[in-house]
Design an enzyme around this catalytic site. Structure first.
Site, short mmCIF file in Angstrom:
data_model
loop_
_atom_site.label_atom_id
_atom_site.label_comp_id
_atom_site.label_asym_id
_atom_site.label_seq_id
_atom_site.Cartn_x
_atom_site.Cartn_y
_atom_site.Cartn_z
N GLU A 1 22.18 -40.95 -10.74
CA GLU A 1 22.49 -42.26 -11.27
C GLU A 1 21.67 -42.57 -12.52
O GLU A 1 20.53 -42.12 -12.66
CB GLU A 1 22.25 -43.32 -10.19
CG GLU A 1 23.34 -43.22 -9.14
CD GLU A 1 23.05 -43.94 -7.83
OE1 GLU A 1 24.01 -44.35 -7.19
OE2 GLU A 1 21.88 -44.07 -7.45
N CYS B 1 17.60 -46.29 -17.99
CA CYS B 1 16.75 -45.67 -16.97
C CYS B 1 17.44 -44.39 -16.53
O CYS B 1 18.53 -44.44 -15.97
CB CYS B 1 16.60 -46.67 -15.82
SG CYS B 1 15.64 -46.03 -14.45
N CYS C 1 14.17 -35.93 -4.62
CA CYS C 1 12.77 -35.85 -5.03
C CYS C 1 12.02 -35.06 -3.97
O CYS C 1 12.33 -35.15 -2.79
CB CYS C 1 12.19 -37.28 -5.12
SG CYS C 1 10.55 -37.34 -5.89
N CYS D 1 7.52 -40.95 -1.22
CA CYS D 1 6.87 -42.27 -1.24
C CYS D 1 7.60 -43.17 -0.25
O CYS D 1 8.83 -43.24 -0.26
CB CYS D 1 6.91 -42.84 -2.65
SG CYS D 1 6.14 -41.70 -3.83
N CYS E 1 10.30 -45.89 -1.27
CA CYS E 1 11.30 -45.52 -2.28
C CYS E 1 12.52 -44.89 -1.61
O CYS E 1 12.40 -43.96 -0.82
CB CYS E 1 10.68 -44.54 -3.26
SG CYS E 1 11.89 -43.83 -4.42
N CYS F 1 15.00 -50.80 -9.24
CA CYS F 1 14.02 -49.73 -9.01
C CYS F 1 14.02 -49.33 -7.55
O CYS F 1 13.93 -50.18 -6.67
CB CYS F 1 12.60 -50.21 -9.27
SG CYS F 1 12.25 -50.58 -10.93
#
Ligand code: SAH
Ligand code: SF4
Length: 410
Positions: free
Chosen positions: A122, A135, A142, A146, A149, A375
């Site tokens: 995205e 962004c 990933c 975290c 997230c 975010c």
């Protein structure tokens, strides 16, 4: 891939195809998007461009592709017809495909892109009064986990190539009609005026591709965004931070999020590998090495976890001596997220302490929440889409990608 004009398949040129791993062939042709100038020169030479002409041809093609946004060799009118034909037989100028575009009530646009292998990432465009920030993502998923997230709940599938990273900027310029127009006076108000590497993935675990892509975005004869308009956000991959300063030279943002190792270990598990002290010691050198003004410390506000006045005071003490700004991010919830956003007056109280200590402390307004573009919310749309479209989630999953690169944090 889109925008691939059909041309007869070229004879496979072994020299061209042994080129950079990132020059993924499309229909037997090599994609030029994402090649550095040096790699482009190699590719043109391998395709039969006489040595004496290579430099000039690189300059011409570069300008067509990255300044004017042209995708079709036939439109490159300062090249001879035969040479254009040769280029069209050997190369393509291909970008990821936009699978879905959503526009939020606040004007934020989220693009769901499909890249080679059928994977999805995205990209989010955030228009503001006097700038527009894109962004972009650097990985599918990933390696890090975290705990606040959403992307972190998706395993790393693979790194994006330099072409797929710079391609996100090019696609957004296509969609926003942001390329310069020949014959029309240069317009200084660019819609994509800033780029942040804050989408999916940890950019410093895909260093080479990110560096090459940002080199292309910053090149003065192409997209030409200054290095001050590019911000790379990292969770704190200490060994790559100095390289980021010297080899990319962009602005740096650090996902800091906590003021004690005990809490940061829990929120940003890479902290167990490089703790707060190690990270801060590395950061002290960044402004000098990169000749940049200040580092942004990102701090997600999690109710009852990291949001006390004591945290705020500890934060300013920790970063003392580092030219910095602190960006407070109200936590964006996602389905099943284990945290809550701090109350507004708590966020303001926290900001106040930082501000009084002499730091800018903007609170980031969540943008595009209605389309899950804020975010830490990325991944969700594609996952939801997958379920609807019944694309197997495991397809090409870990094992295929370079999962060994990062530490298995935690
Ligand atoms: N991997 C890089 C860049 C991507 S994350 C990094 O971690 O820095 C971009 C920013 O969004 C980071 O500061 C990250 O900590 C923050 N973020 C992640 N999830 C979030 C959430 N749910 N709410 C608010 N911010 C979040
Ligand atoms: Fe990865 Fe950044 Fe999310 Fe951490 S915050 S899981 S490093 S994308």
């Amino acid at each position: 891939m889109t925008n691939v004009s059909v041309a007869p398949a070229a004879p496979i040129l072994p020299d061209v195809l042994s080129l950079p791993r990132k020059a993924q062939p499309v229909d037997g042709r090599v994609n030029l998007v994402g090649l550095t100038r040096t790699e482009l020169a190699e590719a043109l030479r391998a395709a039969g461009t006489p040595d004496k002409q290579v430099r000039m041809r690189v300059g011409q093609i570069w300008q067509w592709v990255y300044h004017w946004g042209v995708r079709d060799f036939a439109a490159m009118t300062n090249l001879g017809k035969d040479y254009r034909d040769l280029l069209a037989r050997t190369f393509v100028i291909a970008l990821p495909e936009i699978v879905q575009k959503q526009v939020s009530a606040d004007g934020t646009r989220k693009y769901l892109l499909r890249i080679a292998g059928g994977h999805e990432v995205e990209t989010v465009y955030i228009p503001e009064e006097n700038r527009g920030t894109l962004c972009i993502s650097s990985q599918v998923g990933c390696t890090l986990t975290c705990s606040f997230c959403h992307t972190g709940t998706q395993k790393l599938v693979r790194n994006l190539t330099a072409g797929e990273i710079v391609g996100q900027v090019m696609l957004a310029r296509d969609d926003l009609k942001d390329w310069p127009q020949p014959g029309v006076p240069k317009d200084e108000t660019r819609l994509v005026s800033n780029v942040v590497l804050m989408g999916m993935g940890e950019p410093l675990y895909n260093f080479d591709a990110v560096r090459d892509a940002m080199g292309i975005v910053m090149d003065g004869e192409g997209i030409a965004l200054g290095r001050r308009r590019i911000t790379l956000s990292t969770s704190g991959v200490v060994p790559e931070i100095a390289r980021c300063a010297t080899e990319i030279g962009c602005q740096l943002a650090i996902s800091f999020h906590a003021t004690t190792d005990a809490v940061r270990d829990r929120l940003v598990p890479i902290n167990k590998r490089w703790n707060i002290e190690t990270l801060l010691n590395t950061l002290r050198d960044y402004p000098r090495l990169s000749n940049s003004e200040r580092i942004t410390f990102e701090y997600v506000m999690l109710k009852g976890v990291n949001d006390t006045d004591e945290d705020a005071r500890r934060l300013v003490k920790l970063i003392r001596g580092i030219p910095a700004k602190i960006n407070l991010i109200p936590f964006n919830e996602w389905p099943g997220s284990p945290y809550e956003r701090s109350d507004w007056d708590r966020i303001e109280g926290f900001a106040d302490i930082i501000y009084k200590a002499g730091y800018a402390s903007p609170i980031r307004t969540p943008r595009g929440e209605d389309i899950m573009a804020a975010c830490g919310q990325l991944k969700s749309a594609s996952e939801r889409e997958r379920r609807v479209r019944k694309v197997p989630v495991g397809e090409g999953a870990a094992g295929e990608g370079p999962t060994g690169e990062g530490p298995a944090a935690g």
